[in-house]
Design a protein around this motif. Structure first.
Motif, short mmCIF file in Angstrom:
data_model
loop_
_atom_site.label_atom_id
_atom_site.label_comp_id
_atom_site.label_asym_id
_atom_site.label_seq_id
_atom_site.Cartn_x
_atom_site.Cartn_y
_atom_site.Cartn_z
N MET B 112 0.58 -1.05 -0.10
CA MET B 112 0.12 0.07 0.01
C MET B 112 1.09 1.13 -0.17
SD MET B 112 -3.48 0.18 0.93
CE MET B 112 -3.78 -0.42 2.37
N PRO B 113 0.78 2.02 -1.30
CA PRO B 113 1.63 3.37 -1.00
C PRO B 113 0.95 4.19 0.19
CG PRO B 113 0.03 3.45 -2.83
CD PRO B 113 -0.11 1.95 -2.26
N PHE B 114 1.80 4.96 0.84
CA PHE B 114 1.55 5.73 1.87
C PHE B 114 0.48 7.03 1.49
CE2 PHE B 114 2.14 9.51 4.70
CZ PHE B 114 1.87 8.97 5.95
N ALA B 115 0.70 7.29 0.13
CA ALA B 115 -0.19 8.44 -0.24
C ALA B 115 -1.77 8.00 -0.13
CB ALA B 115 0.19 8.95 -1.68
N ALA B 116 -1.92 7.01 -0.31
CA ALA B 116 -3.27 6.16 -0.22
C ALA B 116 -3.91 6.30 1.11
CB ALA B 116 -3.43 4.82 -0.86
N VAL B 117 -3.22 6.16 2.12
CA VAL B 117 -3.51 6.04 3.50
C VAL B 117 -3.47 7.10 4.19
CG1 VAL B 117 -3.19 3.60 3.96
CG2 VAL B 117 -1.40 5.24 4.34
N MET B 118 -2.78 8.34 3.55
CA MET B 118 -2.25 9.50 4.15
C MET B 118 -3.85 10.54 4.62
SD MET B 118 0.05 12.48 2.60
CE MET B 118 -1.12 13.21 2.01
N ILE B 119 -4.55 10.43 3.87
CA ILE B 119 -5.91 11.51 4.21
C ILE B 119 -6.42 10.67 5.43
CG2 ILE B 119 -7.93 12.63 3.24
CD1 ILE B 119 -5.73 13.66 1.77
#
Lengths: 435, 268
Positions: B112-119
Motif C-alpha cells: 500500500m503506498p503511503f499516499a493512499a492512507v495519508m488522508i
C-alpha cells in the motif's frame, strides 16, 4: 525479574514522555492559533513560502497594522511552496479544519483550481478592496465568475535584463533594444555571438517560462477561459512556438538543464540577456563584480496583432479561509495593508525588492530610486510602467496540465516536426489528461 | 592475467567510490562558499563557512528542529525495535498456520503506498487530537511490515536449542525473549536500528502533514523550506544539509560492524 522491571520501566517512561509531549502540544495548539477569546492579543496565522520575501512582506504589513491595532499579532509559518500546497490539499480533502491558518499565499495559476475544487472555502474580497487601484491583469487572475477572491500581491512583470558592455562591444546602444520584435532580437543575438563569443540567452526545453511570457505578451494562454486547450487554431500559440524554435535553431541560446544552471549562466557572465520577471533582480545583483554593467529594456514582442513589449512571469496573492475563526480580522488586516497602503508597497520594495501591482505606490520615491548596479537606471519606474501594459488573461484551472502536455511535445517541435500536427497532438494529450 | 583482473576490479571500485563520494565532498565544499560561487560551479573550499552558519542560525530555529527530529527518531527507533522484534519473534517461535496467514495479510500492507492512507490517517489523528505532536509522527510507522519481516527472517537462523535450554532452567517466556533472544540478536537489532533511525530521521511527507506549527518542525522540513525561496542561498542550504546528515552518518559508523553482520544474518 530485574530485567523485566527495567524494560517495563523503560516502556512506561517512553509512554509517559509521549503522552506528555502530546498533551502539552495540543494545549499550546488550541491556545495559539485557534483561540481568540482568552488573551487580549488577537493572533492571525499565515502560511507563506519565502521568509525573506513574502513572509517578510507580511511582517511589514503587521508593523503597519499594529500602529492602529496594537493588540494585533501575526504568526508566519514558513514552508516550501510545494509543501504548502500539499498540506493545504491534505487538510481540505480530509475536511479537517484544525491546523489550517487564517491566511495563505496562493500561486496565481492555482487560484482557479482551488476556488473551483473547494467551493466556499475562500473568502470573497469583491467589495473589501478597491480593485481599480491595481494593475488590471493582476485582478483578472483573481476574478472567478463575478467575484474576486483574495488580495493581489507580488507580480512578475518581465523585462529584458542585458549586459550593456557585451552589447556595446557588438555595436548596439540602448536605443537599438527598445521596442523590438523577437526576430530582431535573434538577429542582434547572432551579432553578439559573433563579436563577443557570448550567448545571447539560455534555453531549457524542460522549463516553460519563455513560452508563458511569449503567450501572455500577446494576450493568450495555454488554455481558454473555458478551460479548454488553446493549442489549435491559435495564431499566438503558433507564433510563440515558431519564435521558440527560431531561438533554439539560431544557436544564440546556451542550453541549460535547470534553475541553478540558468542562474549560474548569468552570474558567471556567459549570456548577454536574461528575459525574466522583476523578481530576478536580486539573483542578478548577486554577482557583485558585474555592478554597473547591467541594464533593463522592455522584452521583445511577437510580430502579431495584439503583441506588446510587456508580459508577466509568476506572481502570487493572499487568500483568507472562510472557516477561519479570525476571518474578519484577517480580511481587515490584508485590506488595510497589502490591499490599500502605498506605504506598505514602498517599504516592501525598499527593504525586500518586491514589486506589487498597487498603482498609487508607483509614483512614490521608492519606485523612482536609481540603481547603481543597473548604471543609474530607475529600473522599478520602468518595470511598473510596463506592468500597466501587460495584457490581462484568465489563467484557468489546468495551466500546469497544459504546460506538461506542451513539454511532452516540445522536443519534437525543436527537431523540426510539422507544427500544425504537433499542436494537434498537444491538444489531444491535454484533453486526455484533464478528462 | 590475474593481476589484470585485480587492476580492472580496483579501477572499477575507485571510479565507483569517487562517484558516490562526490556529493559529500561537494556538500562540504558548498558549505564554505557563497551562493553565487556555488552556482558558478566553484570546486574548492572558500571562506564563507562562519557567515553561512550565522545566517542559517538567524533564519531558522535549527536547535528546536534538531531536538524535534531527535525525539522522534530516538523514541521511534526504540519503540520500533521493541515491538517489531517481539512480533517477529512471536510469528516465528510460536508458529502456527493461522499465524502465517495473518503474517501474509500483514505483508500485503507493504504494497500500500503511503499516499493512499495519508488522508484517512490524517482524519484519524485529527479525531484523536494528536495532530502537531511527536506521537503523531511516531505512531503510524512504529511497527512496519518490513521490520517485522526483517526480524522474522533473522529469527529463522536463531538456534532454538538455546530457548529449550532456558526453559529447562526455568526461565519464563518473557525472560527467554529478553535474556536469551535479545542479546544473541544484537547484530540484527543494530541493523534494524540504523534502518529505522534513518527512516524516522529523514521522513518528510507525513511529518509535513501532521506537524502544524513552526516550533514542531523537524530538520527535513526546515531544509525543504530553505530550498524553495525565490532566491535560495545555496551556501546556507549546504550547511543545513550537512547538519541534517551528520547524525545518520555517525550512527552508521558506530554500528557499521554490527550492521554488516546483521545484514548477513546474526547467528552463524
Amino acid at each position: 525479574m530485574k530485567k523485566f522491571l527495567s524494560v517495563l520501566l523503560l516502556v512506561t517512561m517512553t509512554a509517559s514522555l509521549l503522552a506528555a509531549c502530546g498533551s502539552s502540544n495540543s494545549d499550546s495548539n488550541t491556545a495559539g492559533s485557534t483561540d481568540q477569546g482568552g488573551s487580549s492579543k488577537k493572533k492571525v496565522v499565515a502560511w507563506a513560502w519565502d521568509p525573506s520575501f513574502n513572509g517578510a512582506a507580511l511582517k511589514i504589513a503587521e508593523e503597519l497594522y499594529q500602529k492602529e491595532h496594537p493588540d494585533f499579532e501575526l504568526e508566519v509559518v514558513d514552508m516550501a511552496k510545494a509543501d504548502l500546497e500539499q498540506k493545504l490539499n491534505a487538510n481540505l480533502a480530509a475536511g479537517v479544519k484544525d491546523g489550517l491558518p487564517d491566511i495563505i499565499l496562493v500561486n496565481d495559476p492555482n487560484i482557479q483550481k482551488y476556488v473551483t475544487a473547494y467551493p466556499n472555502t475562500f473568502a470573497d474580497f469583491t467589495d473589501k478592496i478597491d480593485f481599480t487601484q491595481f494593475s488590471p491583469y493582476k485582478v483578472d487572475a483573481l476574478r472567478i465568475g463575478d467575484k474576486i477572491y483574495g488580495v493581489p500581491f507580488d507580480i512578475g512583470v518581465t523585462g529584458m535584463f542585458y549586459r550593456s558592455d557585451y552589447l556595446e562591444q557588438a555595436g548596439y546602444t540602448a536605443k537599438d533594444l527598445e521596442n523590438i520584435t523577437w526576430d530582431q532580437y535573434i538577429e542582434i543575438g547572432k551579432v553578439v555571438k559573433e563579436k563577443t563569443g557570448k550567448y545571447m540567452t539560455t534555453i531549457n526545453p524542460n522549463d516553460e517560462a519563455l513560452t508563458s511570457i511569449l503567450l501572455q505578451s500577446a494576450g493568450s494562454w495555454y488554455i481558454t477561459p473555458e478551460n479548454k486547450g488553446n493549442f489549435v487554431n491559435n495564431p499566438v500559440m503558433a507564433e510563440t512556438l515558431r519564435v521558440y524554435k527560431a531561438i533554439s535553431d539560431s544557436g544564440i541560446a546556451k542550453p541549460v538543464t535547470g534553475w541553478s544552471e540558468f542562474v549560474g549562466s548569468f552570474n558567471a557572465g556567459d549570456v548577454a540577456t536574461v528575459v525574466s520577471g522583476v523578481w530576478q533582480v536580486p539573483s542578478i545583483m548577486d554577482a557583485k563584480d558585474q555592478s554597473g554593467k547591467w541594464r533593463v529594456a522592455p522584452i521583445p514582442r511577437l510580430n502579431i496583432k495584439g503583441g506588446v513589449n510587456a508580459s508577466n512571469e509568476g506572481g502570487s496573492s493572499w487568500f483568507v479561509l472562510n472557516g477561519s475563526k479570525n476571518k474578519d480580522l484577517a480580511i481587515d488586516f490584508l485590506a488595510k495593508t497589502i490591499g490599500g497602503s502605498s506605504e506598505f508597497y514602498e517599504r516592501f520594495l525598499k527593504e525586500k525588492g518586491g514589486v506589487g501591482s498597487y498603482i498609487p505606490a508607483f509614483s512614490s520615491d521608492a519606485y523612482g530610486q536609481q540603481s547603481e548596479f543597473f548604471g543609474g537606471q530607475a529600473i522599478y519606474r520602468d518595470f511598473t510602467k510596463w506592468s500597466t501594459e501587460v495584457p490581462g488573461i484568465s489563467l484557468g484551472m489546468y495551466t500546469q496540465e497544459a504546460k506538461d502536455a506542451l513539454k511532452n511535445e516540445l522536443p519534437n517541435i525543436l527537431q523540426g516536426a510539422d507544427l500544425t500536427q504537433s499542436l494537434a497532438n498537444i491538444q489531444k494529450l491535454f484533453e486526455q489528461q484533464v478528462q | 592475467m590475474k593481476k589484470l583482473t585485480t587492476m580492472v576490479v580496483h579501477l572499477f571500485l575507485i571510479v565507483a567510490s569517487v562517484i558516490s563520494l562526490f556529493p559529500f565532498v561537494w556538500m562540504l565544499m558548498g558549505m564554505t562558499n557563497s551562493s553565487s560561487e556555488i552556482l558558478k560551479g566553484k570546486f574548492s573550499f572558500g571562506s564563507m563557512l562562519m557567515e553561512n552558519i550565522h545566517k542559517l542560525l538567524d533564519m531558522t530555529s535549527l536547535g528546536a528542529a534538531f531536538w524535534n527530529s531527535a525525539i522522534i527518531a530516538i523514541i521511534g527507533t526504540v519503540g520500533t525495535l521493541l515491538l517489531s522484534s517481539m512480533a517477529g519473534y512471536g510469528f516465528e517461535i510460536y508458529h502456527s498456520k493461522s499465524k502465517s496467514r495473518l503474517f501474509g495479510l500483514l505483508m500485503l500492507s507493504m504494497m500500500m503506498p503511503f499516499a493512499a492512507v495519508m488522508i484517512p490517517l490524517f482524519r484519524m489523528f485529527s479525531g484523536m487530537g494528536l495532530l502537531n505532536t511527536p506521537t503523531a509522527v511516531i505512531l503510524p510507522t512504529i511497527t512496519t511490515a518490513f521490520m517485522i519481516f526483517f526480524f522474522l527472517q533473522n529469527t529463522k537462523s536463531f538456534p532454538r536449542e538455546l530457548l529449550q535450554a532456558g526453559r529447562v532452567d526455568g526461565l519464563s517466556e518473557w525472560r527467554l525473549f529478553t535474556r536469551i533472544y535479545m542479546p544473541t540478536m544484537k547484530p540484527t537489532y543494530a541493523a534494524a536500528a540504523i534502518i529505522t533511525f534513518m527512516n524516522y530521521w529523514n521522513s518528510f511527507l507525513w511529518p509535513l502533514i501532521a506537524l502544524q506549527t513552526q516550533d514542531k518542525k523537524t530538520l527535513p522540513l526546515v531544509v525543504s523550506s530553505l530550498a524553495s525561496s525565490y532566491n535560495p542561498d545555496y551556501g546556507i542550504i549546504m550547511v543545513a544539509i550537512v547538519i541534517t546528515t551528520l547524525p545518520s552518518v555517525l550512527i552508521f559508523f558506530l554500528l557499521q560492524k554490527q550492521f554488516v553482520q546483521g545484514m548477513l544474518g546474526s547467528v552463524k
